[in-house]
Design a protein around this motif. Structure first.
Motif, PDB file in Angstrom:
ATOM      1  N   ARG A 316       6.520  15.581  73.755  1.00  0.00           N
ATOM      2  CA  ARG A 316       5.365  15.060  74.477  1.00  0.00           C
ATOM      3  C   ARG A 316       4.239  14.745  73.506  1.00  0.00           C
ATOM      4  O   ARG A 316       4.058  15.436  72.495  1.00  0.00           O
ATOM      5  CB  ARG A 316       4.872  16.085  75.498  1.00  0.00           C
ATOM      6  CG  ARG A 316       5.835  16.217  76.669  1.00  0.00           C
ATOM      7  CD  ARG A 316       5.332  17.150  77.727  1.00  0.00           C
ATOM      8  NE  ARG A 316       6.361  17.354  78.745  1.00  0.00           N
ATOM      9  CZ  ARG A 316       6.643  16.468  79.714  1.00  0.00           C
ATOM     10  NH1 ARG A 316       5.958  15.332  79.782  1.00  0.00           N
ATOM     11  NH2 ARG A 316       7.586  16.702  80.580  1.00  0.00           N
ATOM     12  N   GLU A 318       0.022  14.219  72.859  1.00  0.00           N
ATOM     13  CA  GLU A 318      -1.102  15.129  73.192  1.00  0.00           C
ATOM     14  C   GLU A 318      -1.477  15.110  74.666  1.00  0.00           C
ATOM     15  O   GLU A 318      -1.796  16.127  75.265  1.00  0.00           O
ATOM     16  CB  GLU A 318      -2.342  14.780  72.356  1.00  0.00           C
ATOM     17  CG  GLU A 318      -2.235  15.202  70.924  1.00  0.00           C
ATOM     18  CD  GLU A 318      -2.273  14.003  69.995  1.00  0.00           C
ATOM     19  OE1 GLU A 318      -3.273  13.844  69.289  1.00  0.00           O
ATOM     20  OE2 GLU A 318      -1.315  13.203  70.004  1.00  0.00           O
ATOM     21  N   ASP A 319      -1.455  13.930  75.264  1.00  0.00           N
ATOM     22  CA  ASP A 319      -1.871  13.851  76.671  1.00  0.00           C
ATOM     23  C   ASP A 319      -0.729  14.142  77.643  1.00  0.00           C
ATOM     24  O   ASP A 319      -0.853  13.925  78.841  1.00  0.00           O
ATOM     25  CB  ASP A 319      -2.474  12.476  76.965  1.00  0.00           C
ATOM     26  CG  ASP A 319      -1.456  11.369  76.770  1.00  0.00           C
ATOM     27  OD1 ASP A 319      -0.374  11.646  76.198  1.00  0.00           O
ATOM     28  OD2 ASP A 319      -1.709  10.231  77.199  1.00  0.00           O
ATOM     29  N   GLY A 320       0.396  14.614  77.113  1.00  0.00           N
ATOM     30  CA  GLY A 320       1.480  15.042  78.002  1.00  0.00           C
ATOM     31  C   GLY A 320       2.506  13.977  78.317  1.00  0.00           C
ATOM     32  O   GLY A 320       3.495  14.241  79.000  1.00  0.00           O
ATOM     33  N   GLN A 321       2.315  12.724  77.855  1.00  0.00           N
ATOM     34  CA  GLN A 321       3.298  11.679  78.124  1.00  0.00           C
ATOM     35  C   GLN A 321       4.552  11.928  77.292  1.00  0.00           C
ATOM     36  O   GLN A 321       4.471  12.242  76.099  1.00  0.00           O
ATOM     37  CB  GLN A 321       2.714  10.307  77.764  1.00  0.00           C
ATOM     38  CG  GLN A 321       1.495   9.952  78.584  1.00  0.00           C
ATOM     39  CD  GLN A 321       1.299   8.453  78.661  1.00  0.00           C
ATOM     40  OE1 GLN A 321       2.157   7.755  79.174  1.00  0.00           O
ATOM     41  NE2 GLN A 321       0.182   7.977  78.142  1.00  0.00           N
ATOM     42  N   SER A 322       5.705  11.823  77.938  1.00  0.00           N
ATOM     43  CA  SER A 322       6.930  12.159  77.206  1.00  0.00           C
ATOM     44  C   SER A 322       7.399  10.972  76.375  1.00  0.00           C
ATOM     45  O   SER A 322       7.159   9.804  76.713  1.00  0.00           O
ATOM     46  CB  SER A 322       8.012  12.629  78.169  1.00  0.00           C
ATOM     47  OG  SER A 322       8.260  11.613  79.094  1.00  0.00           O
TER      48      SER A 322
END
Lengths: 360, 301
Positions: A316, A318-322
């Motif tokens: 992922r 930093e902003d959580g997008q995989s």
């Protein structure tokens, strides 16, 4: 020279339209692959060309003649079925000869043609056997042989490899490609497997919900997918899609915000600040290190797959997008490692909110 | 004495199991095995119900083979019936099944209607009805007279036509064969026909080159069942001829002759021998069917 043309072809089952006005021209000797997810209408379209499914609207033209109401046997086509559809009570020879016997060809000519096809496919030693005494791969060859003896101007293949095991599938795929070179006839091939499409096709036709989404050479589809659907469909592992936000236009290109990073994509598109878009990056184009043209940020690895020749890492941003990345060779990456990932300008695919491609 | 040996427990369970089978076992031994064994014994005796059976060895069989013109009449009638009714019934059943398989609307209703005669066919009532239809002033002749002004003969009372009314009755009971054919037709994959149509085969060629060969296991099954049934046919001939196989023995089915010998003439021993001859004939034809099957029946696996 155009061998086959579809003009506004429509197929309705009752009130449901499954093919919504398809237009396509196929040249003589071309290998065209219809590809798409299940239910996209690719098999229906093939069966309409074959004459197994009536055409609800539009025109099917083969060699300058409208074929809408011509029986299958007079369309100059031959078909290889997914199930092979070999006649179980006939020998391989009889299976291949059946169509010619029906057409009333002299026995001598039939024998010559069957023998020739059997030689091409290396099944001469199987001619006396019944289909039940053949392996899956051999049945497949007989099914192709049955098509060859008809000497059609167009071969139709309906997912012919889906009943074979993985190894045989690759082998047969290569043989079909060779066969196409050898015979030089037009081939239309239906599959849901994008690898088959990429490897076999001169031209790929991607269908979705009865509509042609894109039609072009395999590498064009790979390099310049017309929309997000094609981008996700062609290529394996699948393309990553990252949500980004428009920031501003600069001389070098358009600036988007992706998590903490500012990324610059070469496009002339101008949008209002905060407009959302999607950045498509193929796993195999992502590089590690700090020198990339477009920096995508830091990837925290959650899972690693070592294929020997390649290393796959899932993680992922930093902003959580995989994000999935494919790195050449065997890399010493472990779970929870952090990598700086980036990509070259030329490998950025920008899609608008409607899914259509924005950059060229 | 809480613990019992495992053998004891097992035995008790066996007893319990078999005790549930007792009603069937009684029936099997008292009504099937017993009479079969008795009839073998009686076929070697002279037995007329009034006095105890007298052992006469092969005499009954010798008489059947050498000195019984009515036996040969019965054979002739029975074989004519079998050879006519079985192929015609199967052909008719197949034709109807193919028609129904075309995806007709209301298939279930038609299937039920066509099957109905098979359910009713074996009964005495239907045979009576048949006799009425084909009698001198029956429904058929009234219809013929009304439509064509033709004054028909008494179909069941004329020796030259009586048997054919029975053949017709048998064909009318095509329902069960048809249901099996219909199931068989459904088993043939649709892509066979698609491949054949790309190969240019028309309806007729598809039927003879694809449908029929792929249906041979079902045809074979139906043929064997129907042949055995036809050899055993009794009720219709009994009712229509009034029990004597008339007129002039023209409907003297083998089973009818057997019945007369046993229960009219009270030659129980001789009738038992006749029964065993029929068993051998049926066994012979069934064996012949199975031997021939490998040359014409196509099994997929």
């Amino acid at each position: 020279m155009i061998n086959l043309a579809l003009k506004d072809v429509v197929k309705r089952f009752g009130s449901i339209e499954v093919i919504n006005g398809v237009n396509l021209e196929i040249n003589k000797g071309e290998f065209v692959v219809f590809v798409g997810p299940s239910g996209c209408g690719k098999s229906t379209l093939l069966r309409m060309i074959a004459g197994l499914e009536p055409i609800s609207g539009g025109e099917l033209i083969i060699d300058d003649a409208v074929m809408n109401n011509v029986p299958p046997s007079e369309r100059g086509i031959a078909m290889v079925f997914q199930s092979y559809a070999l006649y179980p009570h006939m020998s391989v020879y009889k299976n291949m000869a059946f169509g010619l016997e029906t057409a009333g060809l002299p026995r001598k000519d039939i024998k010559v043609r069957v023998q020739k096809a059997a030689d091409i496919l290396q099944i001469s030693h199987l001619l006396d056997r019944k289909p039940k005494a053949l392996s899956g791969g051999q049945r497949q060859r007989v099914a192709i042989g049955r098509a060859i003896v008809r000497e059609p101007s167009i071969f139709l293949f309906d997912e012919p490899l889906s009943n074979l095991d993985a190894e045989l599938r690759v082998q047969t795929r290569v043989e079909i490609a060779k066969l196409h070179k050898e015979i030089g006839a037009t081939m239309i091939y239906v599959t849901h497997d994008q690898v088959e499409a990429m490897t076999l096709a001169d031209r790929i036709v991607v269908l979705r919900s009865g509509i042609i989404e894109q039609c072009g050479r395999p590498l064009d589809l790979y390099n310049k997918p017309a929309n997000r659907f094609i981008a996700g469909f062609i290529g394996s592992p699948k393309m990553n899609f990252l949500d980004i936000e428009f920031a501003e236009r600069r001389v070098q290109g358009t600036v988007f915000k992706l998590a903490a990073e500012e990324i610059v994509v070469k496009t002339s598109e101008d949008m209002g600040a905060g407009t959302k878009a999607v950045l498509g990056v193929r796993p195999e184009h992502i590089t590690t290190g700090k020198t990339a043209e477009v920096k995508l940020g830091t990837l925290t690895v959650s899972h690693v797959e070592q294929l020997g020749g390649q290393t796959l890492a899932y993680g992922r941003l930093e902003d959580g997008q995989s994000l999935t990345i494919v790195l050449e060779g065997q890399r010493a990456i472990a779970t929870n490692d952090t990598l700086n990932v980036g990509i070259a300008h030329e490998h950025c695919h920008l899609f608008g909110q409607d899914g259509n491609r924005l950059n060229d | 004495m809480r613990a019992r040996g495992p053998a004891g427990a097992g035995f008790r369970r066996q007893v319990a199991n078999y005790s549930f089978l007792i009603p069937w076992l009684i029936g099997f031994f008292a009504l099937t095995v017993g009479p079969i064994a008795t009839s073998i014994y009686l076929s070697f005796t002279d037995y007329g119900l009034m006095s105890p059976p007298q052992w006469i060895g092969m005499e009954n069989y010798v008489r059947i083979a050498s000195d019984d013109p009515r036996f040969w009449t019965a054979m002739n009638v029975t074989f004519t019936f079998v050879l006519l009714s079985v192929p015609l019934k199967l052909a008719f059943a197949l034709a109807v099944a193919v028609a129904l398989n075309k995806g007709l609307r209301g298939l279930a209703v038609f299937r039920a209607i066509f099957y109905l005669p098979s359910l009713l066919g074996g009964t005495v009532a239907i045979a009576f009805m048949w006799r009425q239809i084909f009698s001198r002033d029956g429904l058929l002749n009234r219809g013929l007279e009304y439509l064509f002004g033709y004054d028909g003969p008494g179909w069941v009372s004329s020796p030259s036509t009586a048997l054919y009314t029975l053949v017709l009755l048998a064909i009318w009971q095509f329902g069960s064969s048809m249901i099996i054919f219909l199931a068989g037709l459904r088993q043939i994959p649709q892509d066979m026909y698609e491949a054949a149509s790309i190969d240019g085969a028309g309806r007729a060629r598809q039927f003879f080159k694809i449908t029929l060969p792929l249906l041979t296991p079902v045809i074979f099954f139906n043929a064997v069942i129907q042949t055995i049934d036809a050899f055993k046919a009794f009720t219709s001939a009994f009712v229509i001829s009034g029990g004597d196989g008339g007129p002039i023995d023209s409907t003297l089915f083998y089973t009818l002759y057997l019945f007369q010998e046993a229960f009219v003439n009270l030659h129980i021993g001789y009738a038992s021998a006749l029964a065993w001859v029929l068993v051998v004939i049926i066994a012979f034809f069934t064996a012949l069917s199975f031997l021939s099957a490998r040359y014409w029946v196509h099994y997929d696996d």
